[in-house]
Scaffold this active site. Structure first.
Site, PDB file in Angstrom:
ATOM      1  N   GLU A   1       4.514  -5.257   7.338  1.00  9.98           N
ATOM      2  CA  GLU A   1       3.782  -4.191   8.034  1.00  9.98           C
ATOM      3  C   GLU A   1       4.275  -3.914   9.455  1.00  9.98           C
ATOM      4  OE1 GLU A   1       2.414  -6.362   6.002  1.00  9.98           O
ATOM      5  OE2 GLU A   1       0.880  -5.391   4.785  1.00  9.98           O
TER       6      GLU A   1
ATOM      7  N   ALA B   1       0.868  -1.169   0.000  1.00 14.62           N
ATOM      8  CA  ALA B   1       0.000   0.000   0.000  1.00 14.62           C
ATOM      9  C   ALA B   1       0.910   1.225   0.000  1.00 14.62           C
ATOM     10  CB  ALA B   1      -0.880  -0.009   1.244  1.00 14.62           C
TER      11      ALA B   1
ATOM     12  N   GLY C   1       0.471  -4.932   1.002  1.00 14.86           N
ATOM     13  CA  GLY C   1      -0.741  -4.946   0.181  1.00 14.86           C
ATOM     14  C   GLY C   1      -0.536  -5.631  -1.168  1.00 14.86           C
TER      15      GLY C   1
ATOM     16  N   GLU D   1      -0.895  -9.209  -0.407  1.00 16.61           N
ATOM     17  CA  GLU D   1      -2.323  -9.406  -0.089  1.00 16.61           C
ATOM     18  C   GLU D   1      -3.160  -9.420  -1.366  1.00 16.61           C
ATOM     19  OE1 GLU D   1      -2.102  -6.199   2.888  1.00 16.61           O
ATOM     20  OE2 GLU D   1      -3.159  -7.556   4.229  1.00 16.61           O
TER      21      GLU D   1
HETATM   22  N1  COA Z   1       4.632   3.024  -0.557  1.00 14.56           N
HETATM   23  C1  COA Z   1       5.062   4.177  -1.097  1.00 14.56           C
HETATM   24  N2  COA Z   1       6.183   4.286  -1.808  1.00 14.56           N
HETATM   25  C2  COA Z   1       6.895   3.168  -1.990  1.00 14.56           C
HETATM   26  C3  COA Z   1       6.512   1.934  -1.473  1.00 14.56           C
HETATM   27  C4  COA Z   1       5.309   1.877  -0.727  1.00 14.56           C
HETATM   28  N3  COA Z   1       4.854   0.750  -0.200  1.00 14.56           N
HETATM   29  N4  COA Z   1       7.433   1.009  -1.815  1.00 14.56           N
HETATM   30  C5  COA Z   1       8.364   1.666  -2.544  1.00 14.56           C
HETATM   31  N5  COA Z   1       8.040   2.955  -2.652  1.00 14.56           N
HETATM   32  C6  COA Z   1       8.774   4.015  -3.362  1.00 14.56           C
HETATM   33  C7  COA Z   1       9.991   4.471  -2.588  1.00 14.56           C
HETATM   34  O1  COA Z   1       9.635   5.412  -1.583  1.00 14.56           O
HETATM   35  C8  COA Z   1      10.831   5.064  -3.692  1.00 14.56           C
HETATM   36  O2  COA Z   1      10.297   6.335  -4.019  1.00 14.56           O
HETATM   37  P1  COA Z   1      11.313   7.586  -4.304  1.00 14.56           P
HETATM   38  O3  COA Z   1      12.140   7.120  -5.485  1.00 14.56           O
HETATM   39  O4  COA Z   1      10.379   8.700  -4.646  1.00 14.56           O
HETATM   40  O5  COA Z   1      12.101   7.764  -3.066  1.00 14.56           O
HETATM   41  C9  COA Z   1      10.520   4.154  -4.888  1.00 14.56           C
HETATM   42  O6  COA Z   1       9.275   3.512  -4.580  1.00 14.56           O
HETATM   43  C10 COA Z   1      11.564   3.086  -5.114  1.00 14.56           C
HETATM   44  O7  COA Z   1      11.725   2.349  -3.899  1.00 14.56           O
HETATM   45  P2  COA Z   1      13.132   2.156  -3.161  1.00 14.56           P
HETATM   46  O8  COA Z   1      12.864   1.916  -1.709  1.00 14.56           O
HETATM   47  O9  COA Z   1      14.059   3.276  -3.519  1.00 14.56           O
HETATM   48  O10 COA Z   1      13.621   0.821  -3.881  1.00 14.56           O
HETATM   49  P3  COA Z   1      14.660  -0.255  -3.282  1.00 14.56           P
HETATM   50  O11 COA Z   1      14.972  -1.166  -4.413  1.00 14.56           O
HETATM   51  O12 COA Z   1      15.770   0.406  -2.552  1.00 14.56           O
HETATM   52  O13 COA Z   1      13.805  -1.077  -2.189  1.00 14.56           O
HETATM   53  C11 COA Z   1      11.857  -2.225  -1.348  1.00 14.56           C
HETATM   54  C12 COA Z   1      12.729  -1.867  -2.586  1.00 14.56           C
HETATM   55  C13 COA Z   1      10.630  -2.953  -1.874  1.00 14.56           C
HETATM   56  C14 COA Z   1      12.655  -3.143  -0.420  1.00 14.56           C
HETATM   57  C15 COA Z   1      11.471  -0.933  -0.593  1.00 14.56           C
HETATM   58  O14 COA Z   1      10.916  -0.028  -1.531  1.00 14.56           O
HETATM   59  C16 COA Z   1      10.455  -1.131   0.502  1.00 14.56           C
HETATM   60  O15 COA Z   1      10.788  -1.615   1.582  1.00 14.56           O
HETATM   61  N6  COA Z   1       9.187  -0.714   0.259  1.00 14.56           N
HETATM   62  C17 COA Z   1       8.141  -0.742   1.240  1.00 14.56           C
HETATM   63  C18 COA Z   1       7.627  -2.137   1.456  1.00 14.56           C
HETATM   64  C19 COA Z   1       6.579  -2.132   2.533  1.00 14.56           C
HETATM   65  O16 COA Z   1       6.823  -1.902   3.698  1.00 14.56           O
HETATM   66  N7  COA Z   1       5.346  -2.438   2.117  1.00 14.56           N
HETATM   67  C20 COA Z   1       4.246  -2.567   2.996  1.00 14.56           C
HETATM   68  C21 COA Z   1       3.450  -1.319   3.029  1.00 14.56           C
HETATM   69  S1  COA Z   1       2.086  -1.493   4.115  1.00 14.56           S
END
Ligand code: COA
Length: 261
Positions: free
Chosen positions: A135, A66, A112, A115
């Site tokens: 989460e 999400a 999400g 999910e």
């Molecule tokens: N919500 C909002 N933005 C998100 C996102 C999310 N769930 N997941 C990734 N993004 C965004 C990042 O903020 C980043 O944006 P920016 O370039 O404007 O800073 C962009 O997507 C790329 O992500 P980034 O984190 O730079 O990529 P990465 O390869 O270093 O890491 C992940 C990949 C998936 C490990 C990391 O993005 C992450 O942990 N995301 C969140 C996962 C999460 O907690 N999901 C559950 C949400 S309830």
């Protein structure tokens, strides 16, 4: 129908929905959830569509969760509403479609995103896919059905471990635990999905819709589970840990949790 966040391609009886926010790793913001609902509804009502494939654009993610930036400032009632509306509009909606939906997991499927994949009728992953429910690392719990569907698919113990650690599992582990049905090379994912879709499309759509209904009926006695998930998800939004977890993510630093309510 015009969409901003998704692509819909129709090829005879097959529809392919691609979530298309690759710069945000296809994170589910409100607009995307609403467009997905509209697209699934449109395809369900089209008698020519026999099967739907769902995937993410870019080579990195199916859906990374999400959209954290949208809900980081929410209070308890907004949190509850977010989960309840999302479940109704998309996650339960997809689960209960009579048209089969297969998730093609082409990279990260987190929070999400996993999910959503679990709401689909079954899942196929690419070799580099990674799945998890992170989460609790944000000070919240899965709110789009993850606490219910993950144990159904992988069993209670494995689900508990995945939810508590918030860690990711690789495609091979997801296959071994029943979370995904097949793992294929990334370049073959769409072709493999199309092949299975073709086999399904040869069968009676009426019989398939009844089969989906019957299989799902066996999992319908956990209404309380979903309701408890929504309540508990909402409750997290009133905690200091939630503020710290989401702020830390947006500030790109590690969260320091205190356990303060
Ligand atoms: N919500 C909002 N933005 C998100 C996102 C999310 N769930 N997941 C990734 N993004 C965004 C990042 O903020 C980043 O944006 P920016 O370039 O404007 O800073 C962009 O997507 C790329 O992500 P980034 O984190 O730079 O990529 P990465 O390869 O270093 O890491 C992940 C990949 C998936 C490990 C990391 O993005 C992450 O942990 N995301 C969140 C996962 C999460 O907690 N999901 C559950 C949400 S309830």
């Amino acid at each position: 129908m015009k969409f901003e966040n998704i692509l819909v391609e129709i090829d005879e009886s097959l529809a392919i929905i691609t979530i298309n926010r690759p710069k945000k790793l296809n994170a589910l913001n409100r607009g995307t959830i609403s467009e997905l609902h509209d697209a699934f509804e449109m395809l369900e009502e089209d008698p020519d569509i026999r099967i739907i494939l769902l995937t993410g654009s870019g080579d990195k993610a199916f859906v990374a969760g999400a959209d954290i930036s949208e809900f980081a400032h929410f209070n308890v009632s907004q949190g509850k509403k977010l989960a309840a509306e999302g479940q109704k509009l998309l996650f339960d909606f997809v689960d209960n479609l009579s048209t089969p939906v297969i998730a093609l997991i082409n990279g990260f499927a987190l929070g999400g995103g996993l999910e959503l994949a679990m709401s689909c009728h079954f899942r196929i992953a690419s070799e580099d896919a990674k799945m998890g429910l992170p989460e609790v690392s944000l000070g919240v719990i899965p709110g789009y059905g993850g606490t219910q569907r993950l144990p159904q698919l992988v069993g209670k113990g494995k689900a508990m471990e995945m939810i508590m650690t918030g860690g990711m599992i690789v495609a091979g582990d997801a296959h071994a635990s029943g979370l995904v049905n097949h793992v294929v090379e990334k370049d073959d994912l769409m072709a493999f999905g199309r092949k299975i879709a073709g086999r399904i499309a040869n069968n009676s759509p009426v019989a398939i819709s009844y089969a989906i209904k019957a299989v799902n009926a066996g999992f319908k006695n956990n209404k309380k589970g979903y309701a408890t998930e929504i309540e508990s998800f909402g409750a997290c939004f009133g905690t200091e840990d939630f503020k710290e977890g989401t702020t830390a993510f947006l500030e790109k630093r590690k969260a320091k949790f205190t356990g303060t309510l």
